[in-house]
Design a protein around this motif. Structure first.
Motif, PDB file in Angstrom:
ATOM      1  N   PRO A   1     -66.064 -10.006 102.399  1.00 24.82           N
ATOM      2  CA  PRO A   1     -66.851 -11.247 102.349  1.00 24.82           C
ATOM      3  C   PRO A   1     -68.296 -10.933 102.001  1.00 24.82           C
ATOM      4  O   PRO A   1     -68.811  -9.848 102.278  1.00 24.82           O
ATOM      5  N   ASP A   2     -68.968 -11.903 101.395  1.00 18.50           N
ATOM      6  CA  ASP A   2     -70.370 -11.731 101.055  1.00 18.50           C
ATOM      7  C   ASP A   2     -71.240 -11.809 102.298  1.00 18.50           C
ATOM      8  O   ASP A   2     -70.957 -12.551 103.239  1.00 18.50           O
ATOM      9  N   THR A   3     -72.305 -11.024 102.275  1.00 13.17           N
ATOM     10  CA  THR A   3     -73.347 -11.089 103.282  1.00 13.17           C
ATOM     11  C   THR A   3     -74.649 -11.451 102.566  1.00 13.17           C
ATOM     12  O   THR A   3     -74.702 -11.461 101.331  1.00 13.17           O
ATOM     13  N   ALA A   4     -75.700 -11.705 103.333  1.00 13.85           N
ATOM     14  CA  ALA A   4     -76.992 -11.984 102.706  1.00 13.85           C
ATOM     15  C   ALA A   4     -77.423 -10.809 101.839  1.00 13.85           C
ATOM     16  O   ALA A   4     -77.961 -10.995 100.736  1.00 13.85           O
ATOM     17  N   GLN A   5     -77.176  -9.585 102.311  1.00 18.99           N
ATOM     18  CA  GLN A   5     -77.561  -8.407 101.540  1.00 18.99           C
ATOM     19  C   GLN A   5     -76.749  -8.291 100.252  1.00 18.99           C
ATOM     20  O   GLN A   5     -77.292  -7.978  99.187  1.00 18.99           O
ATOM     21  N   SER A   6     -75.439  -8.535 100.332  1.00 15.93           N
ATOM     22  CA  SER A   6     -74.612  -8.411  99.129  1.00 15.93           C
ATOM     23  C   SER A   6     -74.967  -9.486  98.106  1.00 15.93           C
ATOM     24  O   SER A   6     -74.939  -9.236  96.899  1.00 15.93           O
ATOM     25  N   LEU A   7     -75.333 -10.677  98.572  1.00 15.78           N
ATOM     26  CA  LEU A   7     -75.744 -11.730  97.633  1.00 15.78           C
ATOM     27  C   LEU A   7     -77.031 -11.342  96.917  1.00 15.78           C
ATOM     28  O   LEU A   7     -77.167 -11.565  95.709  1.00 15.78           O
ATOM     29  N   ARG A   8     -77.979 -10.763  97.660  1.00 15.69           N
ATOM     30  CA  ARG A   8     -79.221 -10.306  97.016  1.00 15.69           C
ATOM     31  C   ARG A   8     -78.923  -9.213  96.004  1.00 15.69           C
ATOM     32  O   ARG A   8     -79.492  -9.198  94.906  1.00 15.69           O
ATOM     33  N   ARG A   9     -78.028  -8.310  96.358  1.00 20.50           N
ATOM     34  CA  ARG A   9     -77.708  -7.207  95.453  1.00 20.50           C
ATOM     35  C   ARG A   9     -77.008  -7.729  94.200  1.00 20.50           C
ATOM     36  O   ARG A   9     -77.314  -7.308  93.083  1.00 20.50           O
ATOM     37  N   ARG A  10     -76.087  -8.635  94.359  1.00 22.92           N
ATOM     38  CA  ARG A  10     -75.385  -9.209  93.204  1.00 22.92           C
ATOM     39  C   ARG A  10     -76.355  -9.968  92.305  1.00 22.92           C
ATOM     40  O   ARG A  10     -76.253  -9.911  91.077  1.00 22.92           O
ATOM     41  N   ALA A  11     -77.308 -10.679  92.922  1.00 19.69           N
ATOM     42  CA  ALA A  11     -78.312 -11.401  92.127  1.00 19.69           C
ATOM     43  C   ALA A  11     -79.161 -10.426  91.327  1.00 19.69           C
ATOM     44  O   ALA A  11     -79.504 -10.681  90.166  1.00 19.69           O
TER      45      ALA A  11
ATOM     46  N   ASP B   1     -72.802  -7.808  84.059  1.00 20.62           N
ATOM     47  CA  ASP B   1     -72.427  -9.193  84.341  1.00 20.62           C
ATOM     48  C   ASP B   1     -71.122  -9.242  85.129  1.00 20.62           C
ATOM     49  O   ASP B   1     -70.986 -10.022  86.081  1.00 20.62           O
ATOM     50  N   ARG B   2     -70.167  -8.410  84.738  1.00 20.60           N
ATOM     51  CA  ARG B   2     -68.892  -8.365  85.467  1.00 20.60           C
ATOM     52  C   ARG B   2     -69.112  -7.924  86.917  1.00 20.60           C
ATOM     53  O   ARG B   2     -68.545  -8.511  87.848  1.00 20.60           O
ATOM     54  N   LEU B   3     -69.933  -6.905  87.124  1.00 19.82           N
ATOM     55  CA  LEU B   3     -70.194  -6.414  88.475  1.00 19.82           C
ATOM     56  C   LEU B   3     -70.855  -7.477  89.342  1.00 19.82           C
ATOM     57  O   LEU B   3     -70.572  -7.587  90.538  1.00 19.82           O
ATOM     58  N   ALA B   4     -71.748  -8.271  88.746  1.00 24.07           N
ATOM     59  CA  ALA B   4     -72.435  -9.306  89.507  1.00 24.07           C
ATOM     60  C   ALA B   4     -71.473 -10.354  90.048  1.00 24.07           C
ATOM     61  O   ALA B   4     -71.774 -11.024  91.045  1.00 24.07           O
ATOM     62  N   HIS B   5     -70.329 -10.504  89.413  1.00 23.07           N
ATOM     63  CA  HIS B   5     -69.359 -11.525  89.825  1.00 23.07           C
ATOM     64  C   HIS B   5     -68.403 -11.033  90.913  1.00 23.07           C
ATOM     65  O   HIS B   5     -67.537 -11.800  91.350  1.00 23.07           O
ATOM     66  N   VAL B   6     -68.522  -9.790  91.346  1.00 25.53           N
ATOM     67  CA  VAL B   6     -67.603  -9.251  92.358  1.00 25.53           C
ATOM     68  C   VAL B   6     -68.114  -9.607  93.750  1.00 25.53           C
ATOM     69  O   VAL B   6     -69.205  -9.188  94.127  1.00 25.53           O
ATOM     70  N   PRO B   7     -67.349 -10.364  94.545  1.00 23.34           N
ATOM     71  CA  PRO B   7     -67.796 -10.724  95.899  1.00 23.34           C
ATOM     72  C   PRO B   7     -67.882  -9.502  96.810  1.00 23.34           C
ATOM     73  O   PRO B   7     -67.208  -8.494  96.585  1.00 23.34           O
ATOM     74  N   GLY B   8     -68.693  -9.598  97.844  1.00 21.10           N
ATOM     75  CA  GLY B   8     -68.789  -8.545  98.829  1.00 21.10           C
ATOM     76  C   GLY B   8     -69.407  -7.268  98.320  1.00 21.10           C
ATOM     77  O   GLY B   8     -69.232  -6.203  98.894  1.00 21.10           O
ATOM     78  N   TRP B   9     -70.158  -7.338  97.277  1.00 19.08           N
ATOM     79  CA  TRP B   9     -70.691  -6.180  96.561  1.00 19.08           C
ATOM     80  C   TRP B   9     -71.836  -5.563  97.344  1.00 19.08           C
ATOM     81  O   TRP B   9     -72.640  -6.285  97.926  1.00 19.08           O
ATOM     82  N   PRO B  10     -72.046  -4.230  97.349  1.00 20.82           N
ATOM     83  CA  PRO B  10     -71.176  -3.233  96.729  1.00 20.82           C
ATOM     84  C   PRO B  10     -70.118  -2.709  97.705  1.00 20.82           C
ATOM     85  O   PRO B  10     -70.310  -2.725  98.909  1.00 20.82           O
ATOM     86  N   VAL B  11     -69.048  -2.223  97.150  1.00 20.40           N
ATOM     87  CA  VAL B  11     -67.974  -1.617  97.927  1.00 20.40           C
ATOM     88  C   VAL B  11     -67.720  -0.242  97.346  1.00 20.40           C
ATOM     89  O   VAL B  11     -67.571  -0.095  96.135  1.00 20.40           O
ATOM     90  N   GLY B  12     -67.693   0.765  98.160  1.00 15.28           N
ATOM     91  CA  GLY B  12     -67.542   2.123  97.648  1.00 15.28           C
ATOM     92  C   GLY B  12     -66.187   2.387  97.022  1.00 15.28           C
ATOM     93  O   GLY B  12     -66.080   3.092  96.034  1.00 15.28           O
ATOM     94  N   ASP B  13     -65.135   1.828  97.600  1.00 16.58           N
ATOM     95  CA  ASP B  13     -63.787   2.105  97.122  1.00 16.58           C
ATOM     96  C   ASP B  13     -63.377   1.035  96.117  1.00 16.58           C
ATOM     97  O   ASP B  13     -63.238  -0.128  96.477  1.00 16.58           O
ATOM     98  N   PRO B  14     -63.150   1.386  94.825  1.00 18.18           N
ATOM     99  CA  PRO B  14     -62.770   0.375  93.833  1.00 18.18           C
ATOM    100  C   PRO B  14     -61.521  -0.400  94.213  1.00 18.18           C
ATOM    101  O   PRO B  14     -61.352  -1.546  93.826  1.00 18.18           O
ATOM    102  N   ALA B  15     -60.650   0.211  94.975  1.00 12.47           N
ATOM    103  CA  ALA B  15     -59.405  -0.465  95.343  1.00 12.47           C
ATOM    104  C   ALA B  15     -59.668  -1.679  96.221  1.00 12.47           C
ATOM    105  O   ALA B  15     -58.869  -2.611  96.275  1.00 12.47           O
ATOM    106  N   HIS B  16     -60.815  -1.693  96.921  1.00 12.00           N
ATOM    107  CA  HIS B  16     -61.126  -2.806  97.807  1.00 12.00           C
ATOM    108  C   HIS B  16     -62.231  -3.692  97.254  1.00 12.00           C
ATOM    109  O   HIS B  16     -62.742  -4.562  97.961  1.00 12.00           O
ATOM    110  N   ALA B  17     -62.639  -3.481  96.005  1.00 12.41           N
ATOM    111  CA  ALA B  17     -63.700  -4.288  95.414  1.00 12.41           C
ATOM    112  C   ALA B  17     -63.288  -5.758  95.395  1.00 12.41           C
ATOM    113  O   ALA B  17     -62.194  -6.108  94.963  1.00 12.41           O
ATOM    114  N   GLY B  18     -64.151  -6.603  95.868  1.00  9.38           N
ATOM    115  CA  GLY B  18     -63.880  -8.031  95.882  1.00  9.38           C
ATOM    116  C   GLY B  18     -63.147  -8.502  97.112  1.00  9.38           C
ATOM    117  O   GLY B  18     -62.972  -9.705  97.303  1.00  9.38           O
ATOM    118  N   ALA B  19     -62.709  -7.563  97.960  1.00  9.86           N
ATOM    119  CA  ALA B  19     -61.947  -7.952  99.137  1.00  9.86           C
ATOM    120  C   ALA B  19     -62.838  -8.238 100.338  1.00  9.86           C
ATOM    121  O   ALA B  19     -62.365  -8.764 101.341  1.00  9.86           O
TER     122      ALA B  19
END
Length: 290
Positions: A125-135, A105-123
């Protein structure tokens, strides 16, 4: 008779979990993912391990300990969100379902997902692909909460996933089943109407909507939905289980018994069969109770 009430709630959780093993890998796998390979990191040209989500999840079902160890090692090498997701899926198989559900649930709330580097997680912008992945991750969280018998959390995860991908059918199905479990059947009917166009998804939605109509006391509409589903899939245990409950509500005990016995005959080792046996036992105790 208490059988209908007992089976009603259990059937919803069962139906949501029945597709888990097949859905979980497809939901989080990238498009055109490579075929599963052993969880053994390859060596790149510079001698670095070549980590990947497909490699991590390849043995989640068969070797969850190995998949978890791989994910944790990958996290130490900058695996980020995908490594955390793989670790959560392994924890589900290992029985730590609540922890895994919270992590997903926490991971689903991270924008721009997925990001390989944890330091940049959430930094990012969302794309159509990242929204599908988060869903898809939100759906996994909802199913995990269901398996943990936490319907309120499951409902919240599914509802959040639908804000990302409103037309995602698997999410709509999870949302509908949990809504019925939480005694909010009208929400289930609303989210499933109109029905999905794909036949297999349509039939699954018909079974879920039938349970919602039943909760509202609209047995005729429930029976119409369940019979439409059974026309396409006459050997479906969840649909037969639900129709048995509907027959019981109408006082047609012989028909209810026949459907539940069919469930046991078709898949004697299934969870549906266990529920059918419970209702058959209760029916024998009080055969005339509605």
């Amino acid at each position: 008779m208490a059988a209908g009430a007992v089976v009603a709630g259990a059937c919803l959780l069962l139906a949501a979990n029945a597709a888990w093993n097949g859905r979980v890998m497809a939901a989080d796998a990238p498009q055109a993912a490579p075929a599963p390979v052993p969880v053994v990191p390859e060596q790149g040209e510079a001698g670095h391990e070549a980590w990947s989500f497909a490699r991590c999840t390849a043995t989640v079902s068969d070797d969850p300990d190995g998949a978890r160890d791989y994910a944790e090692d990958w996290l130490g090498h900058g695996g980020g969100l995908e490594a955390e997701q793989c670790a959560a899926l392994a924890r589900i198989e290992l029985g730590d379902v609540a922890t895994a559900a919270a992590s997903l649930d926490r991971l689903a709330h991270v924008p721009g997902w997925p990001v390989g580097d944890p330091a940049h997680a959430g930094a990012q912008p969302d794309t159509a692909q990242s929204l599908r992945r988060r869903a898809a991750v939100a759906e996994q969280a909802a199913r995990a909460w269901q398996a943990d018998d936490s319907p309120k959390q499951a409902f919240d995860s599914a509802a959040y996933g639908l804000t990302l991908e409103p037309d995602d059918v698997p999410l709509r199905l999870v949302y509908a089943r949990v809504a019925v479990e939480l005694d909010q059947p009208q929400r289930a009917i609303d989210i499933l109407t109109p029905l999905p166009p794909v036949p297999a998804e349509r039939d699954e939605a018909l079974v879920a909507r039938a349970a919602a109509w039943r909760r509202l006391g609209r047995i005729e509409q429930a029976m119409a939905d369940i019979n439409a589903a059974l026309k396409d899939m006459p050997r479906n245990g969840a649909a037969l289980l639900e129709r048995g409950i509907l027959y019981q509500r109408e006082g047609q005990m012989a028909q209810a018994r026949a459907d539940w016995q069919d469930v046991v005959t078709l898949a004697p080792d299934s969870d549906e069969a266990d529920l059918a046996r419970q209702d058959l036992s209760l029916l024998e105790t009080d055969p005339e109770a509605p």
